[in-house]
Write a protein that holds these residues in place. Structure first.
Motif, PDB file in Angstrom:
ATOM      1  N   GLU A  74      39.201 -27.438   2.311  1.00 43.23           N
ATOM      2  CA  GLU A  74      37.921 -26.499   1.299  1.00 43.23           C
ATOM      3  C   GLU A  74      37.196 -27.425   2.672  1.00 43.23           C
ATOM      4  O   GLU A  74      36.034 -26.893   2.324  1.00 43.23           O
ATOM      5  CB  GLU A  74      37.775 -26.980  -0.243  1.00 43.23           C
ATOM      6  N   ASN A  78      35.132 -24.697   3.669  1.00 44.53           N
ATOM      7  CA  ASN A  78      33.888 -23.997   3.513  1.00 44.53           C
ATOM      8  C   ASN A  78      33.103 -24.977   2.618  1.00 44.53           C
ATOM      9  O   ASN A  78      33.110 -25.724   0.937  1.00 44.53           O
ATOM     10  CB  ASN A  78      34.928 -23.373   1.996  1.00 44.53           C
ATOM     11  N   GLN A  79      32.282 -25.399   3.283  1.00 44.46           N
ATOM     12  CA  GLN A  79      31.385 -26.603   1.812  1.00 44.46           C
ATOM     13  C   GLN A  79      29.951 -26.417   1.162  1.00 44.46           C
ATOM     14  O   GLN A  79      30.244 -27.337   0.525  1.00 44.46           O
ATOM     15  CB  GLN A  79      29.993 -26.765   3.952  1.00 44.46           C
ATOM     16  N   SER A  80      29.706 -25.264   1.014  1.00 45.12           N
ATOM     17  CA  SER A  80      29.483 -24.866   0.096  1.00 45.12           C
ATOM     18  C   SER A  80      29.768 -25.565  -1.660  1.00 45.12           C
ATOM     19  O   SER A  80      29.691 -26.191  -2.349  1.00 45.12           O
ATOM     20  CB  SER A  80      27.931 -23.170   0.019  1.00 45.12           C
ATOM     21  N   GLN A  81      31.159 -24.523  -0.888  1.00 46.43           N
ATOM     22  CA  GLN A  81      31.745 -25.667  -2.139  1.00 46.43           C
ATOM     23  C   GLN A  81      32.271 -26.741  -2.082  1.00 46.43           C
ATOM     24  O   GLN A  81      32.410 -27.507  -3.436  1.00 46.43           O
ATOM     25  CB  GLN A  81      33.205 -24.053  -2.404  1.00 46.43           C
ATOM     26  N   TYR A 283      40.957 -18.863   6.350  1.00 41.04           N
ATOM     27  CA  TYR A 283      39.978 -19.525   4.818  1.00 41.04           C
ATOM     28  C   TYR A 283      39.447 -18.501   4.131  1.00 41.04           C
ATOM     29  O   TYR A 283      39.639 -18.829   2.460  1.00 41.04           O
ATOM     30  CB  TYR A 283      40.301 -20.924   5.104  1.00 41.04           C
ATOM     31  N   LEU A 284      38.263 -18.501   4.604  1.00 42.73           N
ATOM     32  CA  LEU A 284      37.652 -17.658   4.196  1.00 42.73           C
ATOM     33  C   LEU A 284      37.805 -15.960   3.336  1.00 42.73           C
ATOM     34  O   LEU A 284      37.357 -15.558   2.295  1.00 42.73           O
ATOM     35  CB  LEU A 284      36.495 -17.660   4.811  1.00 42.73           C
ATOM     36  N   ARG A 286      40.611 -15.674   2.751  1.00 43.06           N
ATOM     37  CA  ARG A 286      41.494 -15.756   1.197  1.00 43.06           C
ATOM     38  C   ARG A 286      43.109 -15.054   1.600  1.00 43.06           C
ATOM     39  O   ARG A 286      43.803 -14.255   1.018  1.00 43.06           O
ATOM     40  CB  ARG A 286      41.319 -15.077  -0.175  1.00 43.06           C
TER      41      ARG A 286
END
Length: 623
Positions: A74, A78-81, A283-284, A286
């Motif tokens: 993550e 997915n840095q924002s998360q 990853y993005l 899913r």
């Protein structure tokens, strides 16, 4: 400057800070975290890196809802998360007050919260960084540590930003001139393939007067701004995941941004970056199936690139070592053995004793297997840090206790082994939380011969002294509560005498070997260094005990009291050097143990004092 950057990065996700935090995708992370990486001078699986980093931020190597592997994925993709996840453990209220954060029961805060709280205090932090560490209060030291952690957190999160789809060209005309599809999301790495066309367009746009700029010119400037922000991520060097590729760099591993900045490349690295780009997209999206396939391909590609530069079996073994967590299970086995032995007092004593022996032996095997795995992974004896010496001494005491049980078969060895094994494994877990990264040795320790002789020998002496101390406790407790059990007291007394003799042998041998090592390292046999004085103090104390006992100066009870106080001498020599933070043995320091060490020493002295007072009073009354 770095903190301002943190603040700017955090702003876009602030609006989402109140949204429910989604769980990361449910992927099979095994191949991903088995990727080799160079970190702290040693090749290790990405799994170890993830665990060590998460432990540093969170205090544990997993969170309630995600594993270390899922957290790292993550962070990278997915840095924002990741910036919203409450990872930072801030327990000191003074630190929270200093930066204006509200106290929480579980004292966990997100990167967004911490970075925004730190931003107004940059001047104060800069001033603190110029001061000597010894002049800082505990809260000030922890504040600087928190600041450093936010830097590490940010650096990790930006390690693979060059393969994330962050850029697009929406204007069809511009897209055609740059040779890309309009609206397509590109990574920094992919955009570099169109760099000449972009620079040509950007130079024309910049040369124009602002009032003459078209929408296409403004989009060019927008893309340039995005590229400039991503370029700042070139400072992210912590994730050295690209194996050595160029002869002139030897065994040097590279962070992805470092490869791009250096202008180096190879067909293998180009393929590797392409695979990382596809992995990020999976990853993005899913897409677990694509993630699994790509993770396996990247793992195989990485091993092929690193061929000749890593010991593949050691990396694979370290991954298995992380998964099995043998020391935790050995602790559970020791506790179960202790409980089972105690339960024997309620009935079926012989059956329960055998059950406890099986549990203790099983715990010792797991303990030994864990130490052997660490030796193979690191290629050296596992006694170079405070944490390693604790788990090694724990095994020494358990093995010593098993030998005692094998000779006498009365449960005494099981009691000693289960008690010392449990206590030392529990203490070891505490120090593992402070960072068990199996790091490289400091130069003075970087010799396997002396580690395997002097350090191991001295550490065995520590273990024997602790066994003697526990026997001393048992002797005094029996003397107080069951004074009529003379046979049992005589047995404990003989065992104490034997254990102290063995401890003196190893302490003396270890001190002599240490003198030879010192002569080879520093050109003198003895330097009155704190650690050397501690080793000498143990030898002198043990020699005095034996002399006093054999000469009749100490009674059996007095010898037991001296044995208990041996644990104080050992604790001061073992942990005390870490408190002093001086001398030639200045390595493996652990802060904040002065209180615990003082409490331990105080408790032992108080225990001996109370026993001595009670026994003296009882003798006077009897006479």
């Amino acid at each position: 400057m770095a903190l301002i950057l943190l603040f700017l990065v955090a702003l876009p996700v602030t609006a989402r800070a109140q949204e429910p935090l989604a769980l990361p995708p449910v992927f099979d992370y095994e191949d991903f975290v088995r990727l080799p990486i160079l970190h702290e001078g040693r090749i290790k699986p990405l799994d170890t890196f993830a665990r060590v980093m998460l432990t540093g931020f969170y205090g544990k190597d997993s969170m309630p809802d995600i594993s270390a592997a899922a957290w790292l994925a993550e962070m990278l993709f997915n840095q924002s998360q990741a910036y919203q996840r409450p990872v930072f453990n801030i327990a000191n209220p003074d630190v929270l007050n200093a930066i204006g954060l509200t106290y929480r029961l579980h004292h966990r805060y997100s990167f967004v919260e911490v970075s925004q709280a730190l931003a107004p205090h940059i001047a104060m932090i800069r001033a603190l960084r110029t001061r000597d560490e010894k002049d800082l209060s505990v809260a000030q030291s922890q504040l600087l540590e928190l600041y450093a952690k936010t830097m590490w957190y940010f650096e990790i999160s930006r390690s693979l930003s060059l393969v994330l789809p962050k850029l697009s060209v929406d204007d069809p005309g511009l897209a055609e001139k740059m040779g890309i599809a309009p609206g397509a999301e590109l990574t920094y790495f992919e955009m570099m393939a169109h760099r000449p066309a972009f620079l040509e367009l950007a130079e024309k746009a910049v040369a124009k007067d602002p009032v003459d700029m078209t929408a296409a010119d403004e989009e060019i400037l927008r893309i340039g701004h995005g590229l400039q922000r991503l370029t700042q991520d070139q400072q992210s060097r912590i994730l050295r995941i690209v194996p050595p590729q160029w002869a002139e760099d030897g065994d040097e591993w590279f962070a992805p941004w470092a490869v791009l900045e250096s202008g180096k490349g190879s067909p293998e690295t180009a393929t590797f970056f392409g695979q990382l780009t596809a992995l990020a997209q999976a990853y993005l999206d899913r897409d677990s199936a694509e993630w699994g396939r790509l993770s396996k391909d990247i793992h195989e590609a990485s091993l092929a690139m690193a061929d000749g530069h890593i010991k593949k079996t050691a990396v694979a073994l370290e991954y298995g070592y992380n998964q099995l967590d043998l020391f935790r299970y050995s602790l559970m086995a020791y506790i179960a053995a202790l409980v089972t032995l105690m339960a024997g007092g309620l009935g079926l004593r012989r059956f329960m004793r055998r059950g406890a022996l099986v549990l203790l032996s099983g715990g010792a095997l797991m303990h030994l297997a864990g130490l052997c795995a660490r030796m193979y992974i690191m290629g050296r004896p596992p006694v170079a840090t405070l944490y390693e010496s604790i788990i090694f001494v724990g095994l020494v005491t358990v093995v010593f206790a098993l030998v005692l049980e094998w000779r006498q078969r009365r449960g005494l060895g099981i009691l000693i082994g289960a008690a010392t094994g449990s206590i030392l494994q529990f203490i070891g877990m505490k120090y593992a939380v402070d960072g068990d990264s199996m790091g490289m040795l400091v130069a003075v320790l970087d010799t396997n011969f002396w580690l395997a002789t002097h350090v191991v020998t001295i550490t065995i002496a520590y273990g024997c002294c602790l066994v003697a101390g526990l026997l001393g406790h048992l002797y005094l407790l029996v003397s107080v509560f069951h004074p009529g059990q003379s046979e049992r007291l005589n047995e404990l007394g003989r065992n104490m005498l034997g254990v102290v003799l063995v401890a003196l042998f190893f302490a003396t041998l270890g001190t002599i070997l240490g003198g030879i090592w010192a002569d080879q390292s520093w050109g003198r046999f003895w330097g009155w260094d704190p650690k050397e004085n501690g080793a000498m103090l143990i030898g002198l104390w043990l020699a005095w005990m034996l002399h006093a006992r054999l000469a009749g100066i100490l009674s059996s009870q007095g010898f037991a009291m001296a044995a208990v106080l041996t644990t104080v001498v050992v604790a001061l020599a073992w942990f005390g050097v870490n408190l002093l933070n001086v001398g030639l043995h200045s390595y493996g320091f652990t802060k904040g143990i002065a209180t615990n060490l003082g409490l331990f020493c105080g408790f032992e002295i108080l225990f001996v004092g109370l026993c001595a007072l009670y026994l003296k009073t009882r003798r006077e009354v009897a006479s």
